[in-house]
Design a protein around this motif. Sequence first.
Motif, short mmCIF file in Angstrom:
data_model
loop_
_atom_site.label_atom_id
_atom_site.label_comp_id
_atom_site.label_asym_id
_atom_site.label_seq_id
_atom_site.Cartn_x
_atom_site.Cartn_y
_atom_site.Cartn_z
N ALA A 1 -49.44 -53.42 -44.43
CA ALA A 1 -48.39 -54.35 -44.02
C ALA A 1 -47.04 -53.66 -43.95
N ALA A 2 -46.77 -52.77 -44.91
CA ALA A 2 -45.50 -52.04 -44.91
C ALA A 2 -45.41 -51.08 -43.73
N ILE A 3 -46.52 -50.44 -43.38
CA ILE A 3 -46.55 -49.52 -42.24
C ILE A 3 -46.25 -50.26 -40.95
N VAL A 4 -46.85 -51.43 -40.79
CA VAL A 4 -46.63 -52.21 -39.57
C VAL A 4 -45.19 -52.74 -39.51
N ALA A 5 -44.66 -53.16 -40.66
CA ALA A 5 -43.33 -53.77 -40.69
C ALA A 5 -42.20 -52.75 -40.66
N SER A 6 -42.47 -51.50 -40.99
CA SER A 6 -41.42 -50.49 -41.08
C SER A 6 -40.74 -50.28 -39.73
N PRO A 7 -39.41 -50.13 -39.75
CA PRO A 7 -38.70 -49.83 -38.51
C PRO A 7 -38.87 -48.38 -38.06
N ALA A 8 -39.58 -47.57 -38.84
CA ALA A 8 -39.74 -46.16 -38.54
C ALA A 8 -40.58 -45.95 -37.28
N ARG A 9 -40.36 -44.79 -36.65
CA ARG A 9 -41.27 -44.35 -35.60
C ARG A 9 -42.50 -43.71 -36.25
N MET B 1 -24.57 -34.12 -41.51
CA MET B 1 -25.75 -34.59 -40.78
C MET B 1 -26.62 -35.43 -41.71
N THR B 2 -26.97 -36.62 -41.25
CA THR B 2 -27.81 -37.51 -42.04
C THR B 2 -29.24 -37.01 -42.05
N ALA B 3 -29.85 -37.00 -43.23
CA ALA B 3 -31.22 -36.53 -43.35
C ALA B 3 -32.19 -37.49 -42.64
N VAL B 4 -33.20 -36.91 -42.02
CA VAL B 4 -34.26 -37.70 -41.40
C VAL B 4 -35.32 -37.97 -42.46
N ARG B 5 -35.55 -39.24 -42.75
CA ARG B 5 -36.48 -39.62 -43.82
C ARG B 5 -37.90 -39.70 -43.27
N VAL B 6 -38.75 -38.83 -43.77
CA VAL B 6 -40.12 -38.71 -43.28
C VAL B 6 -41.10 -39.03 -44.40
N VAL B 7 -42.07 -39.91 -44.10
CA VAL B 7 -43.16 -40.20 -45.03
C VAL B 7 -44.45 -39.71 -44.39
N ALA C 1 -41.41 -48.71 -50.90
CA ALA C 1 -39.97 -48.57 -50.68
C ALA C 1 -39.68 -47.42 -49.72
N ALA C 2 -40.39 -46.31 -49.88
CA ALA C 2 -40.17 -45.15 -49.01
C ALA C 2 -40.54 -45.49 -47.56
N ILE C 3 -41.62 -46.24 -47.36
CA ILE C 3 -42.05 -46.62 -46.02
C ILE C 3 -40.99 -47.51 -45.36
N GLY C 4 -40.45 -48.44 -46.14
CA GLY C 4 -39.45 -49.35 -45.60
C GLY C 4 -38.15 -48.66 -45.20
N ALA C 5 -37.85 -47.53 -45.86
CA ALA C 5 -36.60 -46.81 -45.59
C ALA C 5 -36.77 -45.64 -44.63
#
Length: 331
Positions: A231-239, A1-7, A201-205
């Motif tokens: 800017a990183a928060i807005v650009a991140s593909p994360a939910r 199972m792939t880990a869910v990356r949470v910031v 970097a963490a936000i982007g991933a």
Amino acid sequence: MTAVRVVAFGGGHGLSASLRALRRCAPELDLDLTAVVTVGDDGGSSGRLRAERGGLPPGDLRQALVALAGDHPATQRSAGLFQHRFAAVPSPTIGDREAAIAGRLTGHAVGNLMLCGLMELLGDPVAALEHAGAMLGTVGRVLPMSCEPVGIEARVRGVNPARPAEVGIVSGQHQVAITTGRVESLRLDPQAPAACPEALAAIGAADWLLFGPGSWYTSVLPHLLVPELAAAIVASPARRLVTLNLAAEKETFGLSVADHLAELRWYLPTLRVDCVLGDVKAVGDPDPVERAAESLGARLILAPVAVNDGTPCHDSAALAAALVPVLGAAR
């Protein structure tokens, strides 16, 4: 199972509550946790160390590390050491010179001194936090939002109770947190501090970005005022998920629950949110909160996440139970 990356973003007790809940999401979820912590504290032990030694205020960073500390008895003892505060030494038992020296330690948390020492020794706050994390066996990573300390300044209406309509400037995180007036705007000093590269970097991933709970003006919103971070928060593909507070604090007196969400939009107009999580009782009438959530693009999720003793504290097990189906949901 792939880990869910949470910031998770925040500071102080609110971020600690979120991190403890996230840790309890296992074994249902495999989470890769990163905490991004505000660096504006200027009160108490952190404020004294910041004034005397310079560098980042360590208190909020320490609390995040302790919240992620490993479960082994040895690491838990180390976590207890990090949290231990030196008590005042009764002066009749020692001489005046010794009392003056002992008094300099009074109120300091051991972990604050250790982090301050590590940052001076290694010359890099991220390396210092990684070393401290290894000492505590942390399940996750702790990063500062910026590698330079920042000041927090607010325009406050009614800061002087004798002139309630007058707007004044309140400087310093501690003073903003305890103000009895209404905060009208917030700024950082410097206005555009450099973001921690590892945090970017963490936000982007990330798969999820979490905001709150915590002191809105002094722990949550400062992240949105760091231009590179915003800017990183807005650009991140994360939910993105916002966890609401359980009660108003001095700094947010007069703000409704819906107003808290409106403040996020005010400071970062392009912010989009997927979910807003609130306590059933604390939210009260859900309609205005639901409309505020929808204005951010989010759906409102209500769950019983408070402790049962009536205090405005999140129950880590209940908060984890509410987070699991949200963070584990497929896109």
